[in-house]
Structure formats: structure tokens, C-alpha cells
Design a protein around this motif. Structure first.
Motif, mmCIF file in Angstrom:
data_model
loop_
_atom_site.group_PDB
_atom_site.id
_atom_site.type_symbol
_atom_site.label_atom_id
_atom_site.label_comp_id
_atom_site.label_asym_id
_atom_site.label_seq_id
_atom_site.Cartn_x
_atom_site.Cartn_y
_atom_site.Cartn_z
ATOM 1 N N VAL A 50 -21.215 27.012 33.244
ATOM 2 C CA VAL A 50 -20.685 25.713 32.825
ATOM 3 C C VAL A 50 -19.168 25.631 32.855
ATOM 4 O O VAL A 50 -18.609 24.539 32.884
ATOM 5 C CB VAL A 50 -21.185 25.294 31.420
ATOM 6 C CG1 VAL A 50 -22.695 25.119 31.437
ATOM 7 C CG2 VAL A 50 -20.739 26.276 30.356
ATOM 8 N N CYS A 99 -12.776 22.445 26.832
ATOM 9 C CA CYS A 99 -13.741 21.362 27.036
ATOM 10 C C CYS A 99 -14.965 21.555 26.146
ATOM 11 O O CYS A 99 -15.698 20.605 25.874
ATOM 12 C CB CYS A 99 -14.169 21.286 28.498
ATOM 13 S SG CYS A 99 -15.218 22.652 29.031
ATOM 14 N N GLY A 100 -15.211 22.779 25.722
ATOM 15 C CA GLY A 100 -16.295 23.027 24.775
ATOM 16 C C GLY A 100 -17.649 23.315 25.401
ATOM 17 O O GLY A 100 -18.622 23.588 24.697
ATOM 18 N N ALA A 101 -17.734 23.262 26.727
ATOM 19 C CA ALA A 101 -19.033 23.417 27.384
ATOM 20 C C ALA A 101 -19.659 24.775 27.103
ATOM 21 O O ALA A 101 -20.860 24.876 26.843
ATOM 22 C CB ALA A 101 -18.875 23.229 28.896
ATOM 23 N N LEU A 138 -21.029 25.061 23.472
ATOM 24 C CA LEU A 138 -22.192 24.200 23.244
ATOM 25 C C LEU A 138 -23.437 24.736 23.945
ATOM 26 O O LEU A 138 -24.563 24.497 23.509
ATOM 27 C CB LEU A 138 -21.858 22.800 23.782
ATOM 28 C CG LEU A 138 -22.709 21.622 23.352
ATOM 29 C CD1 LEU A 138 -22.727 21.500 21.834
ATOM 30 C CD2 LEU A 138 -22.165 20.329 23.960
ATOM 31 N N ASN A 139 -23.237 25.466 25.031
ATOM 32 C CA ASN A 139 -24.373 25.932 25.820
ATOM 33 C C ASN A 139 -24.711 27.405 25.615
ATOM 34 O O ASN A 139 -25.633 27.919 26.232
ATOM 35 C CB ASN A 139 -24.139 25.640 27.303
ATOM 36 C CG ASN A 139 -24.379 24.173 27.621
ATOM 37 O OD1 ASN A 139 -25.514 23.739 27.755
ATOM 38 N ND2 ASN A 139 -23.308 23.388 27.677
ATOM 39 N N PRO A 196 -26.550 30.108 23.777
ATOM 40 C CA PRO A 196 -27.717 30.033 22.905
ATOM 41 C C PRO A 196 -27.576 30.850 21.617
ATOM 42 O O PRO A 196 -28.375 30.681 20.704
ATOM 43 C CB PRO A 196 -28.854 30.582 23.776
ATOM 44 C CG PRO A 196 -28.181 31.428 24.801
ATOM 45 C CD PRO A 196 -26.824 30.854 25.018
ATOM 46 N N SER A 243 -13.040 21.958 20.637
ATOM 47 C CA SER A 243 -12.928 21.185 21.859
ATOM 48 C C SER A 243 -12.206 19.869 21.583
ATOM 49 O O SER A 243 -12.233 19.337 20.480
ATOM 50 C CB SER A 243 -14.309 20.924 22.447
ATOM 51 O OG SER A 243 -15.070 20.171 21.559
#
Ligand code: SF4
Ligand code: SF4
Lengths: 354, 112
Positions: B26, B50-52, B55-56, B58, B66
Motif C-alpha cells: 500500500v 498518508c496512513g495506508a 490502517l492495513n 492486521p 495521518s
């Protein structure tokens, strides 16, 4: 399948309310629309208007599920935003592929921007999966989401709430054909760059944003101190909105503001020379007149340059905040000094000293 | 000097990583790279927050605050006496807000 537009999830629905279509006991799923991978002349005209910031709300695609070609229950599903540029890039990249496209309601904003705001996000994706009855239409449980949607999407949550596994496709839609060969992305496909072409494309919107204040100030300057002062104002603004994006990687230093100061200073030099070589002015006044553009123009260009951070693809909030604290005071000081010298000159002229 | 982008709020806790490599997928700036048992933090200064990745991930092995690196949004927030950190890019607000956005999704929040 009968088209029933108002049965569920009206486009104008505010907030993230879950789809109520099935809760209401209705068995009619949301309409499935059809699209092609062809980009027509009118699509291109729409893209052109979008780049000039013409009527934001006019570049919207209706959210919902679309058929591209003749998809079967085993065909791939792609997610997109309801901004014409995003949707059109996806469907044209999928030329020759039969697929489903699930358009999320991002209020006409592109995927990355919307992901940052959360409108291209887990809630909206889950809601659209439910609204479109995707689970009843396809046999598999996989949805390909553009990588730039990831800042808004949490795949573990999507699978928990909808049963669908998110696969992140490449950054650029045009890499999709290659990516789809074995569903693997090269590192380049995962990287965001900010090449000249992408920077130039932003120029129209940058100019439109500043056009009115620039015109007002240059007209005022024209009447107060003549055509060259008006030209200096226009030059400082164009340096910040056209030259800056075009030359971004070539200007020394990393910070946007320092780049802006350098560019603004270079553009100011001819004006400084011109103003300080006015034979009608006494020595002290030529000196002041020469300094004025060197103070004002870099401040204006640097401020516009700093504001370009929002349009780039790589500035972090931490870094931009540091820039603001470091450089905005310098910009203010330069601008105030510049205005003071300008006023001094104007007052001296009015008083008949020069 | 003249580089405000050395530090970011990105924090990686390698001991939690299960090597699923989602963060590598990501991240738009190649901040994470493959490692034998866990991913490696390769280019932290390139992180745009961006924080992706966070957030992704697990297993919450990544934290990042972000936000949008948009000076215009932050300055407007500061002028209105609001918190700069909660400033939002104007994209998506009113109908004539920004976001040029190329087909390849250039993010932006050009001034209103
Ligand atoms: S926050 Fe974004 S840019 Fe930073 S490491 Fe994570 S994915 Fe990469
Ligand atoms: S997403 Fe989390 S668990 Fe997976 S590789 Fe990255 S840090 Fe490790």
C-alpha cells in the motif's frame, strides 16, 4: 433486471447509513448500469473542463455497480471513485476485459483525495458492496481496489464486515493490463512519482485560484505606480503558479518555501535593476525602489510555492507544518518591509520630494 | 538546513510484524521493504503520512498520525483559530473546491 433508481441508497444520501434496501424487505437490488472502455470526444472535453476547475459537480459518475463488457459471476470486480477522470481511467485501461466496476460515492473526488478524507473508505466500500448486492452477483469474494485508495480502506475490516477480500491494484490504472497478467505489481507500479506532466496538469487550477486577487492588485499597482509595477506583481504570481510547478525538482533546496524564495528572487532581479535605474529619482529613492521588488516578489512566490505542497504527492503534514513555522514569519517580514518601502516612495512622490 | 522533511510521525514496531507485506503493497513511497522474517523500514523520511500502512496492518505493528500535507489548509485553520492538525484539505467540501486529480490520481488540494 429492472431499473429502480429510488429503491435504495439515493446518490444524495448523506452520511454512511447502511443500505436499507434489503432491510425493508425489498428484493429489488440497485440498478446495474452498463459502460464501455471507450473514451469519447465528449469524455475528453469533460476531462479538459475538470482540469480547469470548471463546475466541480459536473464531473460526477453515478455511484453503483457497472457492467463492463459481458461480465459473468466469475469476472473480476474493480472499485473506483465517482469522479469522471478516475472512472474513465479505469474503464479505458480495462479495454477488452469483461469486468464489474463498483463506483463508490466519493462526491466527485478522485480516489486518493477521497481516501485521505475517508469518503473513499471502508464504510463506503462496505455500504456499496451491500447496496449493489455484489455477493449475489459474483461467485468469488475478491475486489480489486486502486492502491491509492488504501489510506481510506482497512482490508481486515472490509473482510470482516462484508466477506470480500481487498486486493490492492497498481497506483496507475494504465498499469492494470500488465498487473492483471499474474496479479503482481512491480515496485514501480506501487510508487507514486510526480513527473513534469503531472505537475503541468495542475497549473490551470493554480492560476484560476489566484486570478482575481492578482488582477485586482496589478490594476491597483498600475494606477499607483505604473505598468512595470503591475507587471512585477503578475510576474511574482506566475513564478509561483507556473514556473514553480514546472521547475520543482530543478530548484535547489528541499523545502518548498526556500525554493520559492530562490525563484522569486531571480524573477525580481530584472525589476530591481529597472526600478533602481530611473534617472528621475534621487539616489536614496532609486535604492529604495530597487529593493522593493527584492522584498515583495520573493515573499509572494514563496507563499504560493508553500501552498503548492497540498497539490504534490509526497509532502507529509509534519514537514509542511515545520515549513509553515520556519518560513511564514520570514515571508511576513519581507512583505511588510516591501510594503513600507513602497508606501515611503509613494508618499514622497505625493509630497513632491521626488 | 532547508529540509523540513527529515522526521515523520511514522513508528514501526517490528516485534509485532507477521510479515504479511501489506504495508509494502500500500505504501506509495517505498518506505517499507522486504525482510526475511519481518519487513524492514527502509526510507522513513520519504513517508508522507498518508496512513495506508497503519490502517492495513492486521496486527497494528505500525502507527502514524495521518494527515494531509497541505499548507493552505493548515494556514487557513490557524487563521480561523482552529487546530492546525485537524485541518482538512478543502477537497471534497464545497462544490467548487479543489483536487485537480489526474487520471492517475494526483492528489492535491489546490486553493479554493
Ligand atoms: S504512512 Fe503512507 S507514506 Fe508513510 S509509510 Fe505508511 S503508507 Fe508509506
Ligand atoms: S502490514 Fe504489519 S504485519 Fe504486515 S508486513 Fe507490514 S508491518 Fe508486518
Amino acid at each position: 433486471m429492472k431499473a429502480v433508481q429510488s429503491s435504495c441508497c439515493p446518490e444524495s444520501a448523506e452520511g454512511k447509513s447502511p443500505c436499507t434496501c434489503r432491510a425493508e424487505g425489498s428484493s429489488i437490488p440497485q440498478e446495474i448500469r452498463t459502460t464501455t472502455s471507450e473514451i469519447t470526444a465528449s469524455n475528453r472535453f469533460d476531462h479538459f473542463l475538470a482540469r480547469w476547475g470548471w463546475k466541480r459537480e459536473a464531473h460526477i459518475v453515478k455511484p453503483g455497480l457497472y457492467r463492463l463488457g459481458n461480465p459473468t459471476p466469475d469476472s473480476m470486480v474493480f472499485a473506483s471513485a465517482n469522479y469522471t477522470l478516475s472512472f474513465d481511467a479505469l474503464r479505458s485501461a480495462l479495454h477488452g476485459t469483461d469486468a464489474w466496476i463498483l463506483v463508490l460515492d466519493t462526491k466527485g473526488i478522485n480516489v486518493w483525495c477521497a481516501a485521505g478524507k475517508g469518503t473513499f473508505g471502508t464504510d463506503e466500500l462496505v455500504r456499496m458492496i451491500e447496496c449493489s448486492n455484489l455477493a449475489g452477483i459474483v461467485r468469488h469474494r475478491k475486489i480489486i481496489v486502486p492502491q491509492l485508495g488504501a489510506p481510506g480502506i482497512s482490508w481486515p475490516e472490509v473482510i470482516r464486515r462484508s466477506g470480500f477480500l481487498v486486493e490492492y491494484g497498481p497506483v496507475r490504472a494504465r498499469d492494470l493490463p500488465l498487473y492483471l497478467k499474474n496479479h503482481a505489481a512491480t515496485p514501480e507500479m506501487r510508487r507514486v512519482e510526480f513527473p513534469l506532466q503531472d505537475r503541468l496538469i495542475l497549473i490551470p487550477i493554480e492560476i484560476i485560484a489566484i486570478l482575481l486577487p492578482m488582477l485586482v492588485i496589478s490594476i491597483l499597482l498600475y494606477f499607483i505606480s505604473g505598468p512595470f509595477s503591475a507587471l512585477a506583481a503578475v510576474s511574482a504570481v506566475l513564478a509561483g503558479t507556473v514556473l514553480f510547478p514546472a521547475l520543482l525538482p530543478l530548484i535547489p533546496t528541499r523545502d518548498f518555501s526556500s525554493k520559492g524564495f530562490i525563484l522569486g528572487f531571480i524573477v525580481a532581479i530584472p525589476f530591481a535593476y529597472l526600478f533602481s535605474h530611473n534617472p528621475d529619482l534621487p539616489g536614496w529613492a532609486s535604492l529604495l525602489a530597487g529593493f522593493t521588488p527584492l522584498l515583495l516578489m520573493p515573499a509572494v512566490t514563496a507563499y504560493l510555492a508553500l501552498n503548492f505542497t497540498g497539490s504534490t504527492t509526497y509532502t507529509s503534514r509534519t514537514g509542511v507544518k515545520k515549513e509553515i513555522f520556519r518560513y511564514v514569519p520570514v515571508m511576513v517580514i519581507l512583505a511588510v518591509l516591501g510594503v513600507v518601502t513602497g508606501i515611503l516612495l509613494g508618499a514622497s512622490r505625493l509630497a513632491g520630494v521626488i | 538546513m532547508f529540509n523540513s522533511y527529515h522526521e515523520t510521525t511514522l513508528r514501526y514496531h517490528p516485534e509485532r510484524c507477521i510479515n504479511c507485506r501489506r504495508c509494502i503493497q500500500v505504501c506509495p513511497h517505498g518506505v517499507f521493504g522486504e525482510g526475511s522474517e519481518r519487513v524492514a523500514l527502509l526510507r522513513e523520511p520519504a513517508c508522507m503520512e498518508c496512513g495506508a500502512c497503519a490502517l492495513n496492518c492486521p496486527v497494528q505493528a505500525i502507527d502514524v498520525q495521518s494527515g494531509v500535507g497541505c499548507a493552505w489548509a493548515m494556514i487557513s485553520a490557524a487563521i480561523r483559530g482552529k487546530d492546525m492538525d485537524s485541518a482538512e484539505c478543502t477537497c471534497g467540501g464545497g462544490s467548487d473546491s479543489c483536487c485537480g486529480g489526474s487520471p492517475d490520481e494526483t492528489p492535491c488540494c489546490t486553493n479554493e
